[in-house]
Design an enzyme around this catalytic site. Sequence first.
Site, short mmCIF file in Angstrom:
data_model
loop_
_atom_site.label_atom_id
_atom_site.label_comp_id
_atom_site.label_asym_id
_atom_site.label_seq_id
_atom_site.Cartn_x
_atom_site.Cartn_y
_atom_site.Cartn_z
N LYS A 263 15.59 -21.92 37.84
CA LYS A 263 15.99 -22.17 39.22
C LYS A 263 15.36 -23.49 39.67
O LYS A 263 14.30 -23.87 39.18
CB LYS A 263 15.45 -21.05 40.14
N ARG A 337 20.33 -7.37 36.37
CA ARG A 337 21.31 -6.39 35.87
C ARG A 337 21.00 -6.03 34.42
O ARG A 337 21.29 -4.91 33.98
CB ARG A 337 22.72 -6.97 36.04
N1 BES Z 1 16.92 -12.41 42.01
C1 BES Z 1 18.12 -13.17 42.03
C2 BES Z 1 19.00 -12.85 43.24
C3 BES Z 1 18.45 -13.28 44.58
C4 BES Z 1 18.79 -14.51 45.12
C5 BES Z 1 17.66 -12.42 45.31
C6 BES Z 1 18.30 -14.89 46.35
C7 BES Z 1 17.17 -12.80 46.55
C8 BES Z 1 17.48 -14.04 47.08
C9 BES Z 1 18.95 -12.87 40.78
O1 BES Z 1 18.23 -12.56 39.65
C10 BES Z 1 19.72 -14.10 40.46
O2 BES Z 1 19.12 -15.08 40.13
N2 BES Z 1 21.04 -14.00 40.58
C11 BES Z 1 21.90 -15.10 40.31
C12 BES Z 1 23.04 -14.60 39.45
C13 BES Z 1 23.88 -15.68 38.83
C14 BES Z 1 23.09 -16.49 37.84
C15 BES Z 1 25.07 -15.04 38.16
C16 BES Z 1 22.42 -15.62 41.65
O3 BES Z 1 22.66 -14.80 42.56
O4 BES Z 1 22.55 -16.83 41.80
MN MN Z 2 17.65 -14.31 38.55
#
Ligand code: BES
Ligand code: MN
Length: 486
Positions: A263, A337
Amino acid sequence: MEVRSATFSMQEVNEPVALFLFEDDLSNLDFLGELKEAVKRLLEVENFKGKEESLAKVSLLVGDVVRVFYAVGLGKKDRTGEDSYRIASALLAKKARKDRVKSLYLFAGKLNYRLSKAITEGAILGSYRFDKYKTKKEEENSTELESLHIHGADEEGIRVGRVFAEAQNFTRDIVNEPGNVINPISLAELAQKVAQEHGLECRVYDEKEIQEMGMYALWSVGKGSATPPRFVHMVYKPEGEPKEKIAIVGKGLTFDSGGLNIKTGDYMRTMKMDKSGACAVIGIMKALAQLKPRVEVHGIFGAAENMPSGTAYRPDDIIRAMNGKTIEIDNTDAEGRVTLADALSYASNLGVSRIIDMATLTGACMVALGEYTAGLFTNDDAFGDELLEISKLTGERMWKLPMDDRRLREKIKKGEGDVLNSGGRYGGAITAAMFLEEFVGEGIKWVHLDIAGPAHLREEFAYYSKGGTGYGVRTCLEYIMKLSEK
Ligand code: BES
Ligand code: MN
Ligand code: ZN
């Protein structure tokens, strides 16, 4: 904080008196007797109308004592619910702290079990703060409200409200702990400690046992971190035959850097909160030990830290989960997931009739619903509707999103494994839920709550403060209590 039911009249108390008032119907002011007119006029000067989330403080010289009154608005009478009382009570507790009021008397009208419970919850939730790392406490200019005396409140409502709110605050405390304090090992230890203190069963599986059970999905996500993953299974069993046997599953990423699909800084910030689902599970189990419902509840989470390193899992990896299905990794940042694949497979083997999972799963859910509402997904509409109904009482906002789009489902069926861990940008919260459904056993009723938004807040409001909210704890507890009464 002490919360008590009391019967008192204006003549008997010298402490500040708080009143909950409806919008355009200030009839609760009758409680003030001969002081009513004076207070009413002072409130007019303050432009107080009883609107939702409004509060006014007025003082009056009576004889030679200054009497202090707090008026808290509930909103229009026909539109208020128990959450209005919870919010009013929290605003009152927050204001009392600022004013350094230690003891308060509250008249909130005629109170039953539910309203007494809501007021108690609001006061305890509103008093929450996470300041253990402030070397210099802010005590000089604020002190916690020490006792709240509620006129004619229901004792059982107060007792149960306290258990609910303290469990939620406990959850907030763990969520707010940073990744250098709470890692997969310390989170599992904390669950074990809670279980020991409350006489719950708890089994923690280490990284070796995780592999032996075939949980290669959880293991893969965790293997890039210097702290190995853990799998936690807590159990609450009632005395006698349970009415039902259910599982509550949480996402437990103690930190989510994104892994090799790392990220950027702005998005990585606050990712200590990615364990909120697991923290809610611990809070719920702690409360159940005190509430003793006639329902058998299994509290389950995989704890892992998603990090980039030479041992991290990669895009393109194909991993076999505990239920035998293979997962192709499209994006290492869609890790929640993947860990839940094994947690849901495990939960499905316990002979439970229902599973609720809570996960800070997708940013897409926040795009769809905003940050204050959780996404609800289910394979059983009646089950989903029951939770939606309860959430109207608890004030934990949730909204159902569809699972029946066959073409959308195809997006996670592409690739070389049985499922792909990302379905792309569009409908990202839905494809994530569809992925989870692949790991829920046949015939088990299942609800998935995507709590990415409401689990953590940037700014305080109502009974919340900045940071972890403990979202999901009260709705799940309420549901379990309802199952117990069936
Ligand atoms: N933990 C994050 C989701 C999240 C984002 C929680 C912002 C709280 C605040 C999750 O693991 C994630 O990174 N999801 C990605 C999925 C994508 C790579 C398909 C997302 O939502 O961008
Ligand atoms: Mn994530
Ligand atoms: Zn995550």
